[in-house]
Design a protein around this motif. Structure first.
Motif, mmCIF file in Angstrom:
data_model
loop_
_atom_site.group_PDB
_atom_site.id
_atom_site.type_symbol
_atom_site.label_atom_id
_atom_site.label_comp_id
_atom_site.label_asym_id
_atom_site.label_seq_id
_atom_site.Cartn_x
_atom_site.Cartn_y
_atom_site.Cartn_z
ATOM 1 N N GLY A 120 47.667 37.468 34.952
ATOM 2 C CA GLY A 120 46.449 37.595 35.465
ATOM 3 C C GLY A 120 45.402 37.140 35.301
ATOM 4 N N LEU B 147 41.641 44.349 43.208
ATOM 5 C CA LEU B 147 42.257 44.114 42.090
ATOM 6 C C LEU B 147 40.857 44.213 41.423
ATOM 7 C CD1 LEU B 147 43.490 40.711 43.866
ATOM 8 C CD2 LEU B 147 44.850 42.974 42.512
ATOM 9 N N ARG C 217 47.587 38.914 47.763
ATOM 10 C CA ARG C 217 48.092 39.773 47.098
ATOM 11 C C ARG C 217 49.101 39.139 46.406
ATOM 12 N NH1 ARG C 217 46.085 46.040 45.817
ATOM 13 N NH2 ARG C 217 46.621 45.321 43.307
ATOM 14 N N THR D 260 34.713 38.659 43.072
ATOM 15 C CA THR D 260 34.948 37.273 43.662
ATOM 16 C C THR D 260 34.381 37.054 44.126
ATOM 17 O OG1 THR D 260 37.153 38.955 43.824
ATOM 18 C CG2 THR D 260 36.469 37.411 45.472
#
Length: 265
Positions: free
Chosen positions: A140, A171, A130, A175
Motif C-alpha cells: 500500500g 485508488l 493498478r 496523485t
C-alpha cells in the motif's frame, strides 16, 4: 531480429498491425513482441504483427506493403502510443500515405491511441496500471506519481493528467504527474512534493508501454527521492492486450476508426 510473419489472403479476419515508437534499448522491442503475442493469444485465428517507427524493423509501411503483396485488401493499425502527439498526428499518417501511393488497393483503418480517447480513459488502461502497482507495492501507499515519458504537446500532457486524475480517484490517493523528458516535473521532484505535503509512502505508476532508458531514469529519480516503489511498464499485461482489442473492435463508422484508402488515415 525475428521477422514479422504474415497471414495469407485466405484468412477470414483482417490482420492487425501494432505500431510502437521504437527504442535503441532491445527490451522495448521484446515488450512489443510479447504484447503482440498476448493479443494474438486472446483472439485466436487473427494475426497480430508488431512494427516500429524507429530503431527497430520492420516499420509499419514495410509490413503493410508485405500484407498487400500477400493479397490482403484491409488491415487494422493500432498505434501503441499513450498520447495522440507527434507520432500519431504525423509519423503514422505519413507511413499510411506512403503505402497508399504504392498500393492503393489496401485499406488501412487506424484506431485511437491507447491513452484517453473520445470516450475517456479506458477502464482496461486503469486496470493495467493498478496491476503493475500491486505487483510493485502490495503493502500500500498513501500518494501516487504517474510517471510518463513526456511531450511538449499541451493537449497530450492534458491527456496524461486525465489518466492521473482517474487513477487517483480509483485508488483514493492524491496523485501527481511527472515526466522523464520534455516537461517538468521529474519523478523525483513530484515524489518530494508529495512527501513535503505529508505523504509517508509514495509509489510511482509507470505510464510506459515498455522498459527503456526513460523508465530506468524515472526509477532512479523516484527512489532517490524516497519512493517506496516504482511500477513496471504495462508491457504485455493482459489488460493492455484487452485494450488493444477494444481499439480493434471499435465501430468502423466512428471517426478515428473508419476505413481509409487515402493519406489521412
Amino acid at each position: 531480429m525475428r521477422p514479422a510473419r504474415l497471414i495469407g489472403p485466405g484468412d477470414n479476419r483482417d490482420p492487425v498491425l501494432l505500431v510502437a515508437h521504437g527504442s535503441r534499448d532491445p527490451r522495448a522491442a521484446e515488450a512489443t513482441r510479447a504484447l503482440a503475442e498476448a493479443v494474438s493469444a486472446a483472439r485466436p485465428g487473427r494475426r497480430v504483427l508488431p512494427s516500429w517507427l524507429d530503431h527497430t524493423r520492420p516499420g509499419p509501411a514495410e509490413v503493410l506493403l508485405e500484407l498487400a503483396g500477400a493479397g490482403h485488401t484491409r488491415a487494422v493499425l493500432v498505434p501503441l502510443l499513450l498520447t495522440a502527439a507527434y507520432h500519431r498526428r504525423v509519423d503514422i499518417p505519413a507511413a499510411v500515405a506512403a503505402v497508399r501511393r504504392a498500393t492503393p488497393e489496401l485499406a488501412v483503418r487506424v484506431t485511437d491511441v491507447l491513452g484517453p480517447a473520445a470516450r475517456g480513459v479506458d477502464p482496461a488502461l486503469l486496470a493495467g496500471l493498478r496491476r503493475r502497482l500491486a505487483e510493485a507495492e502490495p503493502g500500500g501507499y498513501d500518494a501516487l506519481v504517474l510517471a510518463a515519458a513526456g511531450t511538449r504537446d499541451p493537449v497530450a500532457r492534458a491527456s496524461v493528467g486525465r489518466v492521473a486524475a482517474a487513477l487517483g480517484a480509483a485508488l483514493s490517493v492524491p496523485t501527481r504527474v511527472s515526466y522523464a523528458s520534455a516537461a517538468p516535473p521529474a519523478a523525483g521532484v513530484a515524489v518530494t512534493r508529495l512527501r513535503a505535503g505529508g505523504a509517508q509512502r509514495v509509489a510511482v505508476a509507470a505510464y510506459f508501454l515498455a522498459p527503456g532508458l526513460f523508465h530506468d531514469a524515472v526509477a532512479v529519480s523516484a527512489r532517490e527521492a524516497g519512493a517506496v516503489a516504482v511500477a513496471a511498464p504495462l508491457a504485455d499485461a493482459p489488460e493492455l492486450a484487452d485494450l488493444v482489442l477494444r481499439r480493434v473492435d471499435v465501430d468502423a463508422g466512428r471517426r478515428g476508426g473508419s476505413w481509409r484508402y487515402g493519406p489521412h488515415a
